[in-house]
Design an enzyme around this catalytic site. Structure first.
Site, PDB file in Angstrom:
ATOM      1  N   ASN A   9       0.870  -1.181   0.000  1.00 54.67           N
ATOM      2  CA  ASN A   9       0.000   0.000   0.000  1.00 54.67           C
ATOM      3  C   ASN A   9       0.907   1.231   0.000  1.00 54.67           C
ATOM      4  O   ASN A   9       1.483   1.572   1.031  1.00 54.67           O
ATOM      5  CB  ASN A   9      -0.889  -0.026   1.254  1.00 54.67           C
ATOM      6  CG  ASN A   9      -1.679   1.261   1.427  1.00 54.67           C
ATOM      7  OD1 ASN A   9      -1.769   2.072   0.498  1.00 54.67           O
ATOM      8  ND2 ASN A   9      -2.247   1.453   2.605  1.00 54.67           N
ATOM      9  N   TRP A  10       1.015   1.844  -1.173  1.00 56.63           N
ATOM     10  CA  TRP A  10       1.960   2.975  -1.298  1.00 56.63           C
ATOM     11  C   TRP A  10       1.423   4.240  -0.636  1.00 56.63           C
ATOM     12  O   TRP A  10       2.155   5.208  -0.495  1.00 56.63           O
ATOM     13  CB  TRP A  10       2.247   3.254  -2.769  1.00 56.63           C
ATOM     14  CG  TRP A  10       3.046   2.209  -3.461  1.00 56.63           C
ATOM     15  CD1 TRP A  10       3.457   0.993  -2.967  1.00 56.63           C
ATOM     16  CD2 TRP A  10       3.557   2.272  -4.798  1.00 56.63           C
ATOM     17  NE1 TRP A  10       4.177   0.311  -3.917  1.00 56.63           N
ATOM     18  CE2 TRP A  10       4.246   1.070  -5.051  1.00 56.63           C
ATOM     19  CE3 TRP A  10       3.488   3.222  -5.828  1.00 56.63           C
ATOM     20  CZ2 TRP A  10       4.875   0.803  -6.263  1.00 56.63           C
ATOM     21  CZ3 TRP A  10       4.102   2.959  -7.044  1.00 56.63           C
ATOM     22  CH2 TRP A  10       4.794   1.759  -7.268  1.00 56.63           C
ATOM     23  N   LYS A  11       0.154   4.241  -0.302  1.00 56.20           N
ATOM     24  CA  LYS A  11      -0.480   5.446   0.264  1.00 56.20           C
ATOM     25  C   LYS A  11      -0.223   6.632  -0.676  1.00 56.20           C
ATOM     26  O   LYS A  11      -0.161   6.445  -1.878  1.00 56.20           O
ATOM     27  CB  LYS A  11       0.016   5.698   1.688  1.00 56.20           C
ATOM     28  CG  LYS A  11      -0.036   4.433   2.553  1.00 56.20           C
ATOM     29  CD  LYS A  11       0.185   4.704   3.993  1.00 56.20           C
ATOM     30  CE  LYS A  11       0.275   3.374   4.731  1.00 56.20           C
ATOM     31  NZ  LYS A  11       0.152   3.506   6.170  1.00 56.20           N
ATOM     32  N   HIS A  95      -9.436   1.033   4.975  1.00 54.62           N
ATOM     33  CA  HIS A  95      -8.147   1.270   5.635  1.00 54.62           C
ATOM     34  C   HIS A  95      -8.361   2.217   6.818  1.00 54.62           C
ATOM     35  O   HIS A  95      -9.162   3.156   6.738  1.00 54.62           O
ATOM     36  CB  HIS A  95      -7.137   1.855   4.643  1.00 54.62           C
ATOM     37  CG  HIS A  95      -5.745   1.835   5.197  1.00 54.62           C
ATOM     38  ND1 HIS A  95      -5.296   2.778   6.093  1.00 54.62           N
ATOM     39  CD2 HIS A  95      -4.724   0.962   5.016  1.00 54.62           C
ATOM     40  CE1 HIS A  95      -4.053   2.488   6.434  1.00 54.62           C
ATOM     41  NE2 HIS A  95      -3.675   1.389   5.794  1.00 54.62           N
ATOM     42  N   GLU A  97      -6.704   4.594   7.960  1.00 55.57           N
ATOM     43  CA  GLU A  97      -6.467   6.029   7.719  1.00 55.57           C
ATOM     44  C   GLU A  97      -7.713   6.683   7.131  1.00 55.57           C
ATOM     45  O   GLU A  97      -8.029   7.827   7.425  1.00 55.57           O
ATOM     46  CB  GLU A  97      -5.236   6.205   6.804  1.00 55.57           C
ATOM     47  CG  GLU A  97      -3.949   5.935   7.578  1.00 55.57           C
ATOM     48  CD  GLU A  97      -2.782   5.448   6.757  1.00 55.57           C
ATOM     49  OE1 GLU A  97      -2.818   5.532   5.509  1.00 55.57           O
ATOM     50  OE2 GLU A  97      -1.807   4.963   7.371  1.00 55.57           O
ATOM     51  N   GLU A 167      -5.212  -5.183  10.634  1.00 57.29           N
ATOM     52  CA  GLU A 167      -4.224  -4.127  10.829  1.00 57.29           C
ATOM     53  C   GLU A 167      -4.501  -3.400  12.140  1.00 57.29           C
ATOM     54  O   GLU A 167      -5.326  -2.476  12.184  1.00 57.29           O
ATOM     55  CB  GLU A 167      -4.302  -3.120   9.681  1.00 57.29           C
ATOM     56  CG  GLU A 167      -4.041  -3.718   8.319  1.00 57.29           C
ATOM     57  CD  GLU A 167      -3.484  -2.689   7.357  1.00 57.29           C
ATOM     58  OE1 GLU A 167      -2.389  -2.913   6.849  1.00 57.29           O
ATOM     59  OE2 GLU A 167      -4.133  -1.657   7.154  1.00 57.29           O
ATOM     60  N   GLY A 173       2.486   2.247  10.665  1.00 60.81           N
ATOM     61  CA  GLY A 173       3.398   3.371  10.480  1.00 60.81           C
ATOM     62  C   GLY A 173       4.101   3.797  11.758  1.00 60.81           C
ATOM     63  O   GLY A 173       4.720   4.855  11.809  1.00 60.81           O
ATOM     64  N   SER A 212       3.514  -2.175  10.308  1.00 59.51           N
ATOM     65  CA  SER A 212       4.974  -2.146  10.490  1.00 59.51           C
ATOM     66  C   SER A 212       5.632  -3.491  10.191  1.00 59.51           C
ATOM     67  O   SER A 212       6.611  -3.870  10.839  1.00 59.51           O
ATOM     68  CB  SER A 212       5.351  -1.664  11.889  1.00 59.51           C
ATOM     69  OG  SER A 212       4.893  -0.329  12.082  1.00 59.51           O
ATOM     70  N   GLY A 233       2.804  -1.143   4.272  1.00 53.39           N
ATOM     71  CA  GLY A 233       2.840   0.289   3.973  1.00 53.39           C
ATOM     72  C   GLY A 233       4.262   0.733   3.702  1.00 53.39           C
ATOM     73  O   GLY A 233       4.796   0.565   2.612  1.00 53.39           O
ATOM     74  N   GLY A 234       4.897   1.291   4.719  1.00 50.46           N
ATOM     75  CA  GLY A 234       6.225   1.896   4.562  1.00 50.46           C
ATOM     76  C   GLY A 234       7.226   1.025   3.818  1.00 50.46           C
ATOM     77  O   GLY A 234       7.915   1.505   2.904  1.00 50.46           O
TER      78      GLY A 234
HETATM   79  C1  PEP Z   1      -0.761   0.068   6.079  1.00 48.89           C
HETATM   80  O1  PEP Z   1      -0.906   1.275   5.976  1.00 48.89           O
HETATM   81  O2  PEP Z   1      -1.608  -0.687   5.594  1.00 48.89           O
HETATM   82  C2  PEP Z   1       0.424  -0.428   6.790  1.00 48.89           C
HETATM   83  C3  PEP Z   1       0.432  -1.665   7.166  1.00 48.89           C
HETATM   84  O3  PEP Z   1       1.437   0.484   6.994  1.00 48.89           O
HETATM   85  P1  PEP Z   1       2.879   0.195   7.642  1.00 48.89           P
HETATM   86  O4  PEP Z   1       3.390  -1.096   7.055  1.00 48.89           O
HETATM   87  O5  PEP Z   1       3.703   1.360   7.271  1.00 48.89           O
HETATM   88  O6  PEP Z   1       2.658   0.077   9.120  1.00 48.89           O
END
Ligand code: PEP
Length: 256
Positions: A9-11, A95, A97, A167, A173, A212, A233-234
């Site tokens: 997920n590049w956001k 999600h 966010e 999640e 994040g 994470s 994500g990251g």
């Molecule tokens: C996400 O936003 O779906 C996610 C898992 O982010 P991160 O891996 O950065 O925690």
């Protein structure tokens, strides 16, 4: 055995140049990783270029969100059918966010889920608790409410063509990952809730972990029987880090 999925997920990150380099590196790195499905979910404006660049690649493409409406006067929104038309296979819905910033509640997410499936996309339904929920012992209540909204609206059979991503919001994040025990407990809980409705659907359902996940903690999580991959994500913005997670998933599947 369920085929694991590792989805990035590049956001709201990327640029035409950076995406091209990242996708080229990923495409090289995942060749031969057929035991695991891999997907990237870039911002919507980059979807067509991403699909074009990955035309001969095993990497699938997904959107990060879709509207619950098919078409019409919804400024700024993107219909699931449009994502499908430009070559998406998946779309993330619910999600945390978006639940937080866009105030998407579970009923709205369930409508997006249905819109995604109606358009022929595989929704990746995100569920997960806030830190205060976990600390108050409400994790299962929150996750049930999010899951039930979809089960009630779409029926359990709809989960045959969907992916669930657990999640924990406090792990997204933050660099703070759920321990394998914490993740395993919630993944088993989700599967058991679905099994109450239909054991066969529960058995086939892919449940990803997100929060994470990195190359160095992926192996411990992906080795667990109810964890069928990751929503990343990251670490999905870095070819080496993302590939490390894909490789951990391949190794976990090879061990059975
Ligand atoms: C996400 O936003 O779906 C996610 C898992 O982010 P991160 O891996 O950065 O925690």
């Amino acid at each position: 055995m369920r085929k694991a999925l590792v989805a990035g997920n590049w956001k709201m990150n990327g640029s035409l140049t950076a995406n091209r380099e990242l996708l080229a590196a990923l495409d090289d790195a995942v060749q031969g990783s057929d035991a695991v499905a891999v997907a990237v979910c870039p911002p919507a404006v980059y979807l067509r270029d991403t699909v074009a660049q990955l035309q001969n690649s095993p990497i699938a493409v997904g959107g990060q969100d879709c509207s619950d409406e098919e078409a019409g006067a919804f400024t700024g929104e993107i219909a699931a059918g449009m994502l499908k038309e430009v070559g998406c296979e998946y779309v993330i819905v619910g999600h945390s966010e978006r639940r937080a910033r866009q105030h998407e509640d579970s009923a709205w997410v369930a409508r997006k889920f249905a819109a995604a499936q109606a358009a022929g996309l595989v929704p990746i339904l995100c569920v997960g608790e806030q830190l205060e929920d976990r600390e108050a012992g409400r994790t299962e209540t929150v996750v049930s409410e999010q899951l039930n909204a979809v089960l009630d609206a779409a029926g359990v059979a709809a989960l045959d063509r969907a992916v669930v991503a657990y999640e924990p919001v406090w792990a997204i994040g933050t660099g703070r990952t759920a321990t394998p025990d914490q993740a395993a407990e919630v993944h088993a809980f989700i599967r058991s809730r679905v099994a109450r409705h239909d054991p066969a659907v529960a058995e086939g359902l892919r449940i990803l972990y997100g929060g994470s996940m990195k190359a160095d903690n992926a192996a411990g999580l992906l080795a667990l029987p109810d964890i069928d991959g990751g929503l990343i994500g990251g670490a999905s913005l870095d070819a080496e880090a993302f590939t490390g997670i894909v490789n951990a998933a391949v190794a976990a599947r090879a061990r059975g």
